[in-house]
Design a protein around this motif. Sequence first.
Motif, PDB file in Angstrom:
ATOM      1  N   SER A   1       0.789  -1.153   0.189  1.00 45.88           N
ATOM      2  CA  SER A   1       0.020  -0.077   0.173  1.00 45.88           C
ATOM      3  C   SER A   1       0.830   1.130   0.069  1.00 45.88           C
ATOM      4  N   PHE A   2       0.050   2.672  -0.250  1.00 52.47           N
ATOM      5  CA  PHE A   2       1.032   3.596  -0.370  1.00 52.47           C
ATOM      6  C   PHE A   2       1.460   3.984   1.207  1.00 52.47           C
ATOM      7  N   PHE A   3       0.667   3.712   2.081  1.00 52.50           N
ATOM      8  CA  PHE A   3       0.856   3.975   3.441  1.00 52.50           C
ATOM      9  C   PHE A   3       2.178   3.195   3.887  1.00 52.50           C
ATOM     10  N   ALA A   4       2.401   1.908   3.279  1.00 58.49           N
ATOM     11  CA  ALA A   4       3.624   0.939   3.687  1.00 58.49           C
ATOM     12  C   ALA A   4       4.869   1.520   3.101  1.00 58.49           C
ATOM     13  N   HIS A   5       4.585   2.295   1.865  1.00 60.51           N
ATOM     14  CA  HIS A   5       5.927   2.840   1.382  1.00 60.51           C
ATOM     15  C   HIS A   5       6.165   4.220   1.909  1.00 60.51           C
ATOM     16  N   ALA A   6       5.051   5.017   2.428  1.00 62.81           N
ATOM     17  CA  ALA A   6       5.149   6.093   3.064  1.00 62.81           C
ATOM     18  C   ALA A   6       5.954   6.130   4.497  1.00 62.81           C
ATOM     19  N   LEU A   7       5.547   4.748   5.185  1.00 61.74           N
ATOM     20  CA  LEU A   7       6.199   4.653   6.414  1.00 61.74           C
ATOM     21  C   LEU A   7       7.666   3.968   6.252  1.00 61.74           C
ATOM     22  N   LEU A   8       7.720   3.235   5.162  1.00 61.99           N
ATOM     23  CA  LEU A   8       9.056   2.639   5.097  1.00 61.99           C
ATOM     24  C   LEU A   8      10.475   3.750   4.975  1.00 61.99           C
ATOM     25  N   LEU A   9      10.360   4.779   4.435  1.00 62.05           N
ATOM     26  CA  LEU A   9      11.260   5.865   4.182  1.00 62.05           C
ATOM     27  C   LEU A   9      11.647   6.620   5.836  1.00 62.05           C
ATOM     28  N   PRO A  10      10.762   7.129   6.246  1.00 63.71           N
ATOM     29  CA  PRO A  10      11.356   7.744   7.662  1.00 63.71           C
ATOM     30  C   PRO A  10      11.805   6.691   8.657  1.00 63.71           C
ATOM     31  N   LEU A  11      11.197   5.478   8.510  1.00 68.23           N
ATOM     32  CA  LEU A  11      11.676   4.189   9.537  1.00 68.23           C
ATOM     33  C   LEU A  11      13.184   4.001   9.070  1.00 68.23           C
ATOM     34  N   VAL A  12      13.545   4.113   7.817  1.00 65.97           N
ATOM     35  CA  VAL A  12      14.827   3.592   7.344  1.00 65.97           C
ATOM     36  C   VAL A  12      15.725   4.852   7.564  1.00 65.97           C
ATOM     37  N   LEU A  13      15.207   5.901   7.661  1.00 61.79           N
ATOM     38  CA  LEU A  13      15.893   7.157   8.176  1.00 61.79           C
ATOM     39  C   LEU A  13      16.413   6.968   9.619  1.00 61.79           C
ATOM     40  N   PHE A  14      15.170   6.906  10.312  1.00 60.66           N
ATOM     41  CA  PHE A  14      15.624   6.436  11.771  1.00 60.66           C
ATOM     42  C   PHE A  14      16.525   5.518  12.152  1.00 60.66           C
ATOM     43  N   LEU A  15      16.569   4.537  11.501  1.00 64.70           N
ATOM     44  CA  LEU A  15      17.435   3.266  11.739  1.00 64.70           C
ATOM     45  C   LEU A  15      19.079   3.734  11.668  1.00 64.70           C
ATOM     46  N   GLU A  16      19.249   4.351  10.275  1.00 65.34           N
ATOM     47  CA  GLU A  16      20.411   4.767   9.998  1.00 65.34           C
ATOM     48  C   GLU A  16      20.986   5.771  10.905  1.00 65.34           C
ATOM     49  N   VAL A  17      20.243   6.799  10.915  1.00 65.51           N
ATOM     50  CA  VAL A  17      20.742   7.883  11.803  1.00 65.51           C
ATOM     51  C   VAL A  17      20.827   7.565  13.438  1.00 65.51           C
ATOM     52  N   ALA A  18      20.103   6.592  13.974  1.00 66.21           N
ATOM     53  CA  ALA A  18      19.988   6.027  15.050  1.00 66.21           C
ATOM     54  C   ALA A  18      21.385   5.384  15.487  1.00 66.21           C
ATOM     55  N   TRP A  19      21.429   4.378  14.454  1.00 63.69           N
ATOM     56  CA  TRP A  19      22.962   3.525  14.348  1.00 63.69           C
ATOM     57  C   TRP A  19      24.031   4.284  14.492  1.00 63.69           C
ATOM     58  N   TYR A  20      24.280   5.265  13.358  1.00 69.29           N
ATOM     59  CA  TYR A  20      25.486   5.890  13.160  1.00 69.29           C
ATOM     60  C   TYR A  20      25.774   7.050  14.227  1.00 69.29           C
ATOM     61  N   SER A  21      24.522   7.183  14.799  1.00 66.87           N
ATOM     62  CA  SER A  21      24.661   8.645  15.953  1.00 66.87           C
ATOM     63  C   SER A  21      25.095   7.738  17.200  1.00 66.87           C
ATOM     64  N   THR A  22      24.677   6.440  17.193  1.00 64.26           N
ATOM     65  CA  THR A  22      25.236   5.657  18.504  1.00 64.26           C
ATOM     66  C   THR A  22      26.867   5.591  18.329  1.00 64.26           C
ATOM     67  N   VAL A  23      27.319   5.220  17.101  1.00 62.26           N
ATOM     68  CA  VAL A  23      28.692   5.074  16.886  1.00 62.26           C
ATOM     69  C   VAL A  23      29.348   6.549  16.947  1.00 62.26           C
ATOM     70  N   ALA A  24      28.888   7.573  16.741  1.00 60.72           N
ATOM     71  CA  ALA A  24      29.469   8.950  16.861  1.00 60.72           C
ATOM     72  C   ALA A  24      29.400   9.332  18.380  1.00 60.72           C
ATOM     73  N   ILE A  25      28.472   8.945  19.198  1.00 57.25           N
ATOM     74  CA  ILE A  25      28.484   9.256  20.761  1.00 57.25           C
ATOM     75  C   ILE A  25      29.738   8.271  21.260  1.00 57.25           C
ATOM     76  N   CYS A  26      29.763   7.040  20.763  1.00 52.92           N
ATOM     77  CA  CYS A  26      30.657   6.138  21.576  1.00 52.92           C
ATOM     78  C   CYS A  26      32.113   6.424  21.148  1.00 52.92           C
ATOM     79  N   PHE A  27      32.280   7.241  20.158  1.00 54.54           N
ATOM     80  CA  PHE A  27      33.666   7.424  19.643  1.00 54.54           C
ATOM     81  C   PHE A  27      34.119   8.967  19.734  1.00 54.54           C
ATOM     82  N   SER A  28      33.101   9.838  20.400  1.00 57.21           N
ATOM     83  CA  SER A  28      33.468  11.178  20.778  1.00 57.21           C
ATOM     84  C   SER A  28      33.812  11.211  22.362  1.00 57.21           C
ATOM     85  N   ASN A  29      33.759   9.985  22.903  1.00 61.48           N
ATOM     86  CA  ASN A  29      33.900  10.008  24.593  1.00 61.48           C
ATOM     87  C   ASN A  29      35.312  10.695  24.587  1.00 61.48           C
TER      88      ASN A  29
END
Length: 203
Positions: free
Chosen positions: A143-171
Amino acid sequence: MSDAQVLAETLPIMLVGAMSPGASFLLVAQRSVMFCRRDGVAMALGMGAAAVVFNVVAILGFAAVLNSLQWLKALGGIYLLYLAFKTWKTASVQIGLTGKDGIERRGTLLQSFWIGLTAHLLNPKALLFYVSALSVFMASKRSFFAHALLLPLVLFLEVAWYSTVAICFSNPRLQSLYLTFRKWVDRIAATMLGILGATIMFV
């Protein structure tokens, strides 16, 4: 399967892919430890934006065309080789600490975002991964809803993971240790980026 079930199967695969060691992880870690947390998070946002572009390309069916373009693979490899050369060249440059902000910031947030965006976009292996990960999602009409929901979820996953990396390595302790061995750490990072760049170009 319902849209929710397909998303529940697709998103964990994408998260595992994002967490796999590679050029993106190396760049965020090196940027965060060299500058500060904000630079790493800005780079994470750039990589998240690139991931959204990959998903749009895959959903629209252009992935196979782009992946067949040898010049695109060459361009991605050359860009990583350029980053490797730049990292090696500046490995001996002296930088210092600035108290609460950690290591002296020489880059800008926009520059960090741009490096993250372009490094991810010019990685044909990342594009191929997203096409593979979306195979289940695209196997049947969604459905259109599934496609529309996929993009922000992918954005969240990528940013959340690499932000975690950034937080760890900026200690601060890790940054101090990095300053002590910066020349060798950066040259190892440059070598790894160079190998990844060459692999993209010739494999």
